[in-house]
Scaffold this motif. Structure first.
Motif, PDB file in Angstrom:
ATOM      1  N   ARG A 153      10.965   6.986  -4.870  1.00  0.00           N
ATOM      2  CA  ARG A 153       9.530   6.708  -4.899  1.00  0.00           C
ATOM      3  C   ARG A 153       8.873   7.039  -3.549  1.00  0.00           C
ATOM      4  O   ARG A 153       9.507   6.931  -2.508  1.00  0.00           O
ATOM      5  CB  ARG A 153       9.281   5.231  -5.224  1.00  0.00           C
ATOM      6  CG  ARG A 153       9.516   4.879  -6.684  1.00  0.00           C
ATOM      7  CD  ARG A 153       9.330   3.404  -6.939  1.00  0.00           C
ATOM      8  NE  ARG A 153       9.354   3.158  -8.371  1.00  0.00           N
ATOM      9  CZ  ARG A 153       8.279   2.854  -9.102  1.00  0.00           C
ATOM     10  NH1 ARG A 153       7.109   2.750  -8.496  1.00  0.00           N
ATOM     11  NH2 ARG A 153       8.372   2.667 -10.401  1.00  0.00           N
ATOM     12  N   LYS A 154       7.607   7.386  -3.619  1.00  0.00           N
ATOM     13  CA  LYS A 154       6.860   7.628  -2.391  1.00  0.00           C
ATOM     14  C   LYS A 154       6.361   6.325  -1.778  1.00  0.00           C
ATOM     15  O   LYS A 154       6.143   6.234  -0.569  1.00  0.00           O
ATOM     16  CB  LYS A 154       5.668   8.552  -2.678  1.00  0.00           C
ATOM     17  CG  LYS A 154       6.074   9.951  -3.117  1.00  0.00           C
ATOM     18  CD  LYS A 154       4.856  10.816  -3.380  1.00  0.00           C
ATOM     19  CE  LYS A 154       5.249  12.226  -3.814  1.00  0.00           C
ATOM     20  NZ  LYS A 154       4.059  13.058  -4.109  1.00  0.00           N
ATOM     21  N   ILE A 155       6.187   5.316  -2.648  1.00  0.00           N
ATOM     22  CA  ILE A 155       5.642   4.050  -2.176  1.00  0.00           C
ATOM     23  C   ILE A 155       6.098   2.957  -3.129  1.00  0.00           C
ATOM     24  O   ILE A 155       6.344   3.217  -4.305  1.00  0.00           O
ATOM     25  CB  ILE A 155       4.085   4.100  -2.132  1.00  0.00           C
ATOM     26  CG1 ILE A 155       3.494   2.889  -1.402  1.00  0.00           C
ATOM     27  CG2 ILE A 155       3.514   4.222  -3.524  1.00  0.00           C
ATOM     28  CD1 ILE A 155       1.977   2.979  -1.232  1.00  0.00           C
ATOM     29  N   PHE A 156       6.257   1.743  -2.618  1.00  0.00           N
ATOM     30  CA  PHE A 156       6.493   0.613  -3.505  1.00  0.00           C
ATOM     31  C   PHE A 156       5.566  -0.518  -3.104  1.00  0.00           C
ATOM     32  O   PHE A 156       5.553  -0.952  -1.948  1.00  0.00           O
ATOM     33  CB  PHE A 156       7.936   0.116  -3.463  1.00  0.00           C
ATOM     34  CG  PHE A 156       8.152  -1.093  -4.344  1.00  0.00           C
ATOM     35  CD1 PHE A 156       8.261  -0.937  -5.711  1.00  0.00           C
ATOM     36  CD2 PHE A 156       8.164  -2.369  -3.801  1.00  0.00           C
ATOM     37  CE1 PHE A 156       8.412  -2.031  -6.540  1.00  0.00           C
ATOM     38  CE2 PHE A 156       8.326  -3.478  -4.624  1.00  0.00           C
ATOM     39  CZ  PHE A 156       8.449  -3.310  -6.000  1.00  0.00           C
ATOM     40  N   ILE A 157       4.776  -0.980  -4.085  1.00  0.00           N
ATOM     41  CA  ILE A 157       3.853  -2.087  -3.857  1.00  0.00           C
ATOM     42  C   ILE A 157       4.068  -3.092  -4.982  1.00  0.00           C
ATOM     43  O   ILE A 157       4.172  -2.718  -6.147  1.00  0.00           O
ATOM     44  CB  ILE A 157       2.385  -1.609  -3.868  1.00  0.00           C
ATOM     45  CG1 ILE A 157       2.191  -0.458  -2.876  1.00  0.00           C
ATOM     46  CG2 ILE A 157       1.444  -2.755  -3.539  1.00  0.00           C
ATOM     47  CD1 ILE A 157       0.795   0.152  -2.925  1.00  0.00           C
ATOM     48  N   SER A 158       4.131  -4.357  -4.650  1.00  0.00           N
ATOM     49  CA  SER A 158       4.323  -5.383  -5.673  1.00  0.00           C
ATOM     50  C   SER A 158       3.093  -5.481  -6.570  1.00  0.00           C
ATOM     51  O   SER A 158       1.992  -5.071  -6.193  1.00  0.00           O
ATOM     52  CB  SER A 158       4.594  -6.742  -5.026  1.00  0.00           C
ATOM     53  OG  SER A 158       3.441  -7.205  -4.346  1.00  0.00           O
ATOM     54  N   GLY A 159       3.297  -6.053  -7.764  1.00  0.00           N
ATOM     55  CA  GLY A 159       2.203  -6.172  -8.715  1.00  0.00           C
ATOM     56  C   GLY A 159       1.024  -6.951  -8.174  1.00  0.00           C
ATOM     57  O   GLY A 159      -0.137  -6.568  -8.349  1.00  0.00           O
ATOM     58  N   GLY A 160       1.303  -8.062  -7.521  1.00  0.00           N
ATOM     59  CA  GLY A 160       0.234  -8.880  -6.970  1.00  0.00           C
ATOM     60  C   GLY A 160      -0.572  -8.149  -5.909  1.00  0.00           C
ATOM     61  O   GLY A 160      -1.804  -8.254  -5.862  1.00  0.00           O
ATOM     62  N   THR A 161       0.119  -7.411  -5.072  1.00  0.00           N
ATOM     63  CA  THR A 161      -0.566  -6.638  -4.032  1.00  0.00           C
ATOM     64  C   THR A 161      -1.440  -5.562  -4.645  1.00  0.00           C
ATOM     65  O   THR A 161      -2.553  -5.283  -4.166  1.00  0.00           O
ATOM     66  CB  THR A 161       0.466  -6.010  -3.074  1.00  0.00           C
ATOM     67  OG1 THR A 161       1.259  -7.044  -2.489  1.00  0.00           O
ATOM     68  CG2 THR A 161      -0.217  -5.215  -1.976  1.00  0.00           C
ATOM     69  N   LEU A 162      -0.957  -4.926  -5.722  1.00  0.00           N
ATOM     70  CA  LEU A 162      -1.732  -3.885  -6.404  1.00  0.00           C
ATOM     71  C   LEU A 162      -3.035  -4.453  -6.949  1.00  0.00           C
ATOM     72  O   LEU A 162      -4.095  -3.835  -6.829  1.00  0.00           O
ATOM     73  CB  LEU A 162      -0.917  -3.284  -7.547  1.00  0.00           C
ATOM     74  CG  LEU A 162       0.131  -2.243  -7.189  1.00  0.00           C
ATOM     75  CD1 LEU A 162       0.965  -1.902  -8.415  1.00  0.00           C
ATOM     76  CD2 LEU A 162      -0.528  -0.982  -6.641  1.00  0.00           C
ATOM     77  N   ILE A 163      -2.955  -5.622  -7.565  1.00  0.00           N
ATOM     78  CA  ILE A 163      -4.155  -6.243  -8.136  1.00  0.00           C
ATOM     79  C   ILE A 163      -5.195  -6.503  -7.050  1.00  0.00           C
ATOM     80  O   ILE A 163      -6.383  -6.186  -7.202  1.00  0.00           O
ATOM     81  CB  ILE A 163      -3.783  -7.549  -8.860  1.00  0.00           C
ATOM     82  CG1 ILE A 163      -2.931  -7.241 -10.093  1.00  0.00           C
ATOM     83  CG2 ILE A 163      -5.047  -8.316  -9.262  1.00  0.00           C
ATOM     84  CD1 ILE A 163      -2.342  -8.467 -10.755  1.00  0.00           C
ATOM     85  N   ASN A 164      -4.747  -7.046  -5.940  1.00  0.00           N
ATOM     86  CA  ASN A 164      -5.668  -7.308  -4.832  1.00  0.00           C
ATOM     87  C   ASN A 164      -6.224  -6.013  -4.253  1.00  0.00           C
ATOM     88  O   ASN A 164      -7.399  -5.951  -3.864  1.00  0.00           O
ATOM     89  CB  ASN A 164      -4.968  -8.106  -3.741  1.00  0.00           C
ATOM     90  CG  ASN A 164      -4.649  -9.527  -4.179  1.00  0.00           C
ATOM     91  OD1 ASN A 164      -5.361 -10.105  -4.999  1.00  0.00           O
ATOM     92  ND2 ASN A 164      -3.589 -10.097  -3.634  1.00  0.00           N
ATOM     93  N   ALA A 165      -5.366  -4.980  -4.220  1.00  0.00           N
ATOM     94  CA  ALA A 165      -5.818  -3.683  -3.697  1.00  0.00           C
ATOM     95  C   ALA A 165      -6.908  -3.096  -4.590  1.00  0.00           C
ATOM     96  O   ALA A 165      -7.894  -2.520  -4.096  1.00  0.00           O
ATOM     97  CB  ALA A 165      -4.636  -2.729  -3.589  1.00  0.00           C
ATOM     98  N   TYR A 166      -6.737  -3.244  -5.909  1.00  0.00           N
ATOM     99  CA  TYR A 166      -7.750  -2.702  -6.830  1.00  0.00           C
ATOM    100  C   TYR A 166      -9.067  -3.468  -6.683  1.00  0.00           C
ATOM    101  O   TYR A 166     -10.146  -2.860  -6.628  1.00  0.00           O
ATOM    102  CB  TYR A 166      -7.253  -2.788  -8.269  1.00  0.00           C
ATOM    103  CG  TYR A 166      -8.288  -2.343  -9.273  1.00  0.00           C
ATOM    104  CD1 TYR A 166      -8.758  -1.030  -9.286  1.00  0.00           C
ATOM    105  CD2 TYR A 166      -8.819  -3.247 -10.200  1.00  0.00           C
ATOM    106  CE1 TYR A 166      -9.723  -0.624 -10.203  1.00  0.00           C
ATOM    107  CE2 TYR A 166      -9.789  -2.848 -11.108  1.00  0.00           C
ATOM    108  CZ  TYR A 166     -10.234  -1.538 -11.109  1.00  0.00           C
ATOM    109  OH  TYR A 166     -11.189  -1.130 -12.007  1.00  0.00           O
TER     110      TYR A 166
END
Length: 358
Positions: A153-166
């Motif tokens: 993978r080029k990047i790994f972000i947890s689900g919770g972090t993704l939601i906050n990022a969006y």
């Protein structure tokens, strides 16, 4: 009110090469997909990204539908509904449990006409979880399976972090946040395609063909062709060792020469002779003095044979010999058929490895 706005991103995936025949002989029939949401419940969260992978012009492409303003779920869903109508197989990872039910609920919410009746779901998770022990995995998340096949993978972000990022992206429009969101889902779809060959594992038993048989005093080695394997597979037990990679499987079976017991199933028709340490049928026992015989039990209704043996498949019930007793190790007499290429050998190998691959 904000204007409805959806962004699309499309990429050529020239570096992904996998065997899709485990799904269909026609690659153009297959659509891979993954979704990103702000929660697990479709009634209380938003869909903000749908990623798709498909075969086009002899190689894979990926297409991403992004809810750029937080209001374009209907547009994304309508585009997705139109896109999947041309495919026969919808491939996901845990999609039967999450992605597909979520999409169905959202389609109903926005009154979007989309039928899944003519498309077959292929959930790779349902296959990979069966091989958790074989691959010694602590979990069978998609990323764990990707590690086995060497996908990076080029990047790994947890689900919770993704939601906050969006949510932060909707406020700021940050290009860096958008890049993180897109890269993560791009990895999800590319990774999903890359683990396709896990679907070949259940096919190994039924589709292997014996290519070569070699024997030493201690082992028989069978070399077989198989469907394309996702990664190297090694397995070891007292009754066999397996080393498989690409489209070839080698299985090493121990050979033993000793005296073993064969038990008669209809033991009530036998008498046991303690001096000879063997059982004979009652028709012959009629000629033996009663002081030299006793009615056989399940444990004593056997005869003994010295020969060359190999381990028996776990579910084999016929012509079984035991090394120590009726609950001991199970063996078959080594025959010429089991040391040459043919249906008997292939069936034996299939039965032996079924404990690993079924």
């Amino acid at each position: 009110m904000k204007g409805v706005h959806m962004k699309t991103f499309e990429f050529d995936e020239n570096d992904i090469v996998v065997d899709t025949t485990c799904i269909s002989d026609t690659p153009d029939d297959i659509l891979y997909f993954d979704i990103e949401t702000t929660g697990l419940s479709a009634n209380r969260s938003d869909l903000y990204l749908i990623g798709m992978g498909f075969y086009d012009d002899d190689h894979f492409k990926t297409l991403f539908l992004f809810n750029d303003d937080g209001c374009s779920e209907p547009e994304i869903l309508a585009r997705f509904a139109n896109h999947i109508s041309r495919y026969r197989y919808l491939v996901s990872y845990n999609g039967d449990t999450f992605d597909i039910p979520y999409i169905r609920t959202k389609m109903q919410q926005f009154d979007i006409d989309c039928s899944f009746d003519n498309i077959r779901s292929v959930d790779i998770y349902k296959t990979s979880r069966r091989y958790k022990k074989l691959f010694n995995m602590n979990s069978v998340k998609q990323i764990d399976v990707e590690d086995l096949v060497g996908f990076q993978r080029k990047i790994f972000i947890s689900g919770g972090t993704l939601i906050n990022a969006y949510k932060e992206y909707l406020k700021t429009g940050s290009s860096d946040l958008l890049d993180d969101l897109m890269t993560h889902n791009h990895d999800d779809v590319r990774g999903l395609i890359s683990i396709t060959e896990f679907l070949n594992l259940p096919r190994i038993c039924n589709e292997l063909e014996t290519l070569d048989v070699s024997r030493t005093d201690d082992f028989i080695e069978y070399t077989c062709s198989t469907p394309k394997l996702p990664c190297r597979i090694t397995y070891s037990s007292p009754v066999m060792r397996i080393n498989a990679n690409d489209r070839q499987l080698r299985i090493l079976i121990p050979v033993t020469q000793k005296t073993m017991k064969f038990y008669f199933k209809d033991y009530k028709n036998y008498y046991y002779l303690p001096v000879e340490d063997m059982a004979i049928h009652k028709s012959m026992a009629a000629y033996v003095d009663s002081t030299h015989k006793e009615k056989a039990t399940k444990e004593t209704a056997y005869t003994q044979i010295t020969d060359v043996f190999i381990p028996a498949p776990s579910h084999e019930k016929n012509n079984i010999f035991y090394d120590t007793g009726i609950n001991g190790g199970r063996f078959l007499r080594l025959s010429d058929e089991l040391t040459s290429i043919g249906q008997v050998t292939t069936q034996y190998i299939q039965n032996m490895i079924s404990v690993v691959f079924h």
